[in-house]
Scaffold this active site. Sequence first.
Site, PDB file in Angstrom:
ATOM      1  N   TYR A 101      15.293  12.493   4.029  1.00 11.68           N
ATOM      2  CA  TYR A 101      14.173  13.328   2.504  1.00 11.68           C
ATOM      3  C   TYR A 101      14.927  14.994   2.639  1.00 11.68           C
ATOM      4  O   TYR A 101      15.010  15.667   2.490  1.00 11.68           O
ATOM      5  CB  TYR A 101      13.225  13.882   3.600  1.00 11.68           C
ATOM      6  CG  TYR A 101      12.536  12.626   4.496  1.00 11.68           C
ATOM      7  CD1 TYR A 101      12.651  11.586   4.473  1.00 11.68           C
ATOM      8  CD2 TYR A 101      11.435  12.629   5.875  1.00 11.68           C
ATOM      9  CE1 TYR A 101      12.288  10.550   5.046  1.00 11.68           C
ATOM     10  CE2 TYR A 101      10.596  12.264   6.205  1.00 11.68           C
ATOM     11  CZ  TYR A 101      11.195  10.947   5.969  1.00 11.68           C
ATOM     12  OH  TYR A 101      10.633   9.687   6.703  1.00 11.68           O
ATOM     13  N   THR A 142      -6.114   7.738  -0.692  1.00  8.57           N
ATOM     14  CA  THR A 142      -7.281   8.482  -1.103  1.00  8.57           C
ATOM     15  C   THR A 142      -8.500   8.237  -2.323  1.00  8.57           C
ATOM     16  O   THR A 142      -9.352   9.171  -2.418  1.00  8.57           O
ATOM     17  CB  THR A 142      -6.662  10.289  -1.651  1.00  8.57           C
ATOM     18  OG1 THR A 142      -5.705   9.312  -2.342  1.00  8.57           O
ATOM     19  CG2 THR A 142      -5.184  10.390  -0.259  1.00  8.57           C
TER      20      THR A 142
HETATM   21  N1  LIG Z   1      10.329   5.522   8.986  1.00  4.80           N
HETATM   22  C1  LIG Z   1      10.563   5.381   7.783  1.00  4.80           C
HETATM   23  O1  LIG Z   1      11.343   5.086   6.860  1.00  4.80           O
HETATM   24  C2  LIG Z   1       9.123   6.318   6.945  1.00  4.80           C
HETATM   25  C3  LIG Z   1       9.032   6.253   5.481  1.00  4.80           C
HETATM   26  C4  LIG Z   1       7.803   6.238   4.697  1.00  4.80           C
HETATM   27  C5  LIG Z   1       7.660   7.271   5.481  1.00  4.80           C
HETATM   28  N2  LIG Z   1       7.180   8.113   6.489  1.00  4.80           N
HETATM   29  C6  LIG Z   1       7.183   9.731   7.148  1.00  4.80           C
HETATM   30  O2  LIG Z   1       5.324   9.040   6.895  1.00  4.80           O
HETATM   31  C7  LIG Z   1       5.316  10.502   6.099  1.00  4.80           C
HETATM   32  C8  LIG Z   1       3.163   9.772   5.350  1.00  4.80           C
HETATM   33  O3  LIG Z   1       4.223   8.868   4.584  1.00  4.80           O
HETATM   34  P1  LIG Z   1       4.121   8.372   3.637  1.00  4.80           P
HETATM   35  O4  LIG Z   1       4.825  10.311   2.645  1.00  4.80           O
HETATM   36  O5  LIG Z   1       5.159   8.274   2.416  1.00  4.80           O
HETATM   37  O6  LIG Z   1       2.853   8.565   2.865  1.00  4.80           O
HETATM   38  P2  LIG Z   1       1.627   8.977   2.856  1.00  4.80           P
HETATM   39  O7  LIG Z   1       1.012   9.882   3.891  1.00  4.80           O
HETATM   40  O8  LIG Z   1       0.307   7.572   3.238  1.00  4.80           O
HETATM   41  O9  LIG Z   1       0.872   9.978   1.094  1.00  4.80           O
HETATM   42  C9  LIG Z   1       1.218  10.654   1.376  1.00  4.80           C
HETATM   43  C10 LIG Z   1       1.177  11.363  -0.157  1.00  4.80           C
HETATM   44  O10 LIG Z   1      -0.523  10.844  -0.187  1.00  4.80           O
HETATM   45  C11 LIG Z   1      -0.484  12.072  -1.433  1.00  4.80           C
HETATM   46  N3  LIG Z   1      -1.829  13.113  -0.701  1.00  4.80           N
HETATM   47  C12 LIG Z   1      -1.621  13.839   0.694  1.00  4.80           C
HETATM   48  N4  LIG Z   1      -2.720  13.303   1.077  1.00  4.80           N
HETATM   49  C13 LIG Z   1      -3.863  13.962  -0.222  1.00  4.80           C
HETATM   50  C14 LIG Z   1      -4.719  13.914   0.070  1.00  4.80           C
HETATM   51  N5  LIG Z   1      -5.865  14.867   1.056  1.00  4.80           N
HETATM   52  N6  LIG Z   1      -5.491  13.898  -1.474  1.00  4.80           N
HETATM   53  C15 LIG Z   1      -5.030  13.718  -1.967  1.00  4.80           C
HETATM   54  N7  LIG Z   1      -3.749  12.902  -2.194  1.00  4.80           N
HETATM   55  C16 LIG Z   1      -3.640  13.323  -1.124  1.00  4.80           C
HETATM   56  C17 LIG Z   1       0.605  13.218  -1.710  1.00  4.80           C
HETATM   57  O11 LIG Z   1       0.937  12.496  -2.399  1.00  4.80           O
HETATM   58  P3  LIG Z   1       0.566  13.228  -4.400  1.00  4.80           P
HETATM   59  O12 LIG Z   1      -0.089  14.580  -4.203  1.00  4.80           O
HETATM   60  O13 LIG Z   1       2.237  13.522  -4.813  1.00  4.80           O
HETATM   61  O14 LIG Z   1      -0.496  12.171  -4.889  1.00  4.80           O
HETATM   62  C18 LIG Z   1       0.898  12.887  -0.431  1.00  4.80           C
HETATM   63  O15 LIG Z   1       2.239  13.354  -0.131  1.00  4.80           O
HETATM   64  C19 LIG Z   1       5.841  11.091   5.673  1.00  4.80           C
HETATM   65  O16 LIG Z   1       6.122  12.371   4.996  1.00  4.80           O
HETATM   66  C20 LIG Z   1       6.972  10.809   6.671  1.00  4.80           C
HETATM   67  O17 LIG Z   1       7.323  11.889   7.530  1.00  4.80           O
HETATM   68  C21 LIG Z   1       8.963   7.103   7.244  1.00  4.80           C
END
Ligand SMILES: NC(=O)c1ccc[n+]([C@@H]2O[C@H](COP(=O)([O-])OP(=O)(O)OC[C@H]3O[C@@H](n4cnc5c(N)ncnc54)[C@H](OP(=O)(O)O)[C@@H]3O)[C@@H](O)[C@H]2O)c1
Length: 329
Positions: A58, A203
């Site tokens: 990351y 969201t």
């Molecule tokens: N193992 C893997 O291959 C893998 C792959 C992907 C992710 N992950 C892990 O999973 C975690 C979460 O996944 P993700 O970040 O892909 O997606 P997610 O949790 O579905 O979405 C996160 C994004 O949504 C927006 N958001 C979050 N809370 C919000 C709220 N309350 N209101 C409005 N917008 C909100 C933010 O972006 P904006 O404000 O820019 O809209 C945030 O960065 C990652 O941080 C990582 O630790 C792992």
Amino acid sequence: MRYRKLGRSGLEVSAVAMGCWAISGGSVWGPQSEEDAIAAIETALQVGINFFDTAEAYGAGRSEQLLGKALRGRREQAVIASKVSPSHLHPADLKAACEASLRRLQSDYLDLYQIHWASRDVPIAEALGAMEELKAEGKIRVIGCSNFGPQDLTDLLGHGRAEVDQLAYNLLWRAVEYEIQPLCVQHAVSVLPYSPMAQGLLTGKFSSPEEVPEARRSTRHFSRNRSRTRHGKSGAEEETFEALSAVRAISDEIGEPMGNVALAWVLSRPAVPSVLAGARNAEQVRANARAAAVELSEDVLKRLTRATEPLKELFGTNPDMWQSDSRIR
Ligand SMILES: NC(=O)c1ccc[n+]([C@@H]2O[C@H](COP(=O)([O-])OP(=O)(O)OC[C@H]3O[C@@H](n4cnc5c(N)ncnc54)[C@H](OP(=O)(O)O)[C@@H]3O)[C@@H](O)[C@H]2O)c1
């Protein structure tokens, strides 16, 4: 906040975890201020979130650095999960990668160390052997994997243990339910859902594909005509936004924010102790943490599940959110 154990380990983690990918900014997430990132982590601790998921990949270490900085002086309050990249699974590389993560995190141990993606070059027994040595040296406490499908997880469990398998899982992405989740239930391996809000879609803040930032229109939900996709298929934009409308209607009816409904739904699924909710600032962390207290009735859970069933069937069994030529076996 509620706390639950990971797999058969003694690690007790908050039901809502903070995913630390987006705080590294970069080509997917765009500009991110350090101040917001640090405030997000501090706020997480204040609202009872003790579980933080990061990876060496990351922001090429930026996410781990920020986490280390924010947790300075209070490391023991946090359960830190990091990941080793698939290109670092040769035992010597894996150990060096772990040391580098520890330096960036300013810690002498990781609570959970996960293999980010399976390698087709290094046998799992070798990578697991290096992980076990790190455990014996006290550098990691618990071993996990990520993006392991039935074949890779079975292979891993034939040589040792993983307490978690981290996979894309949300109302719009349910492929894990076909094979991996039942296997995890059978072996008491926790499923850790990533992208639980479908990278912000759930969201409710985007009402059409055009409103979604270009860099996030890369999943199989979107058409091959979107510049960042690499699956080469037609996607399912109409069906995705229909499902979102249905989730929005149910959320409005029960008076809960859509994002919290999405997090609470995935938390109700089998073998899911905690959900990795990505957040880039204190406000998002506070909003997401509230999902741990949302109790969805059996009727609401069933309706959400039913409303997103057509999308689940359309995408089929491939759990790879980005590629139709699945990297997950
Ligand atoms: N193992 C893997 O291959 C893998 C792959 C992907 C992710 N992950 C892990 O999973 C975690 C979460 O996944 P993700 O970040 O892909 O997606 P997610 O949790 O579905 O979405 C996160 C994004 O949504 C927006 N958001 C979050 N809370 C919000 C709220 N309350 N209101 C409005 N917008 C909100 C933010 O972006 P904006 O404000 O820019 O809209 C945030 O960065 C990652 O941080 C990582 O630790 C792992």
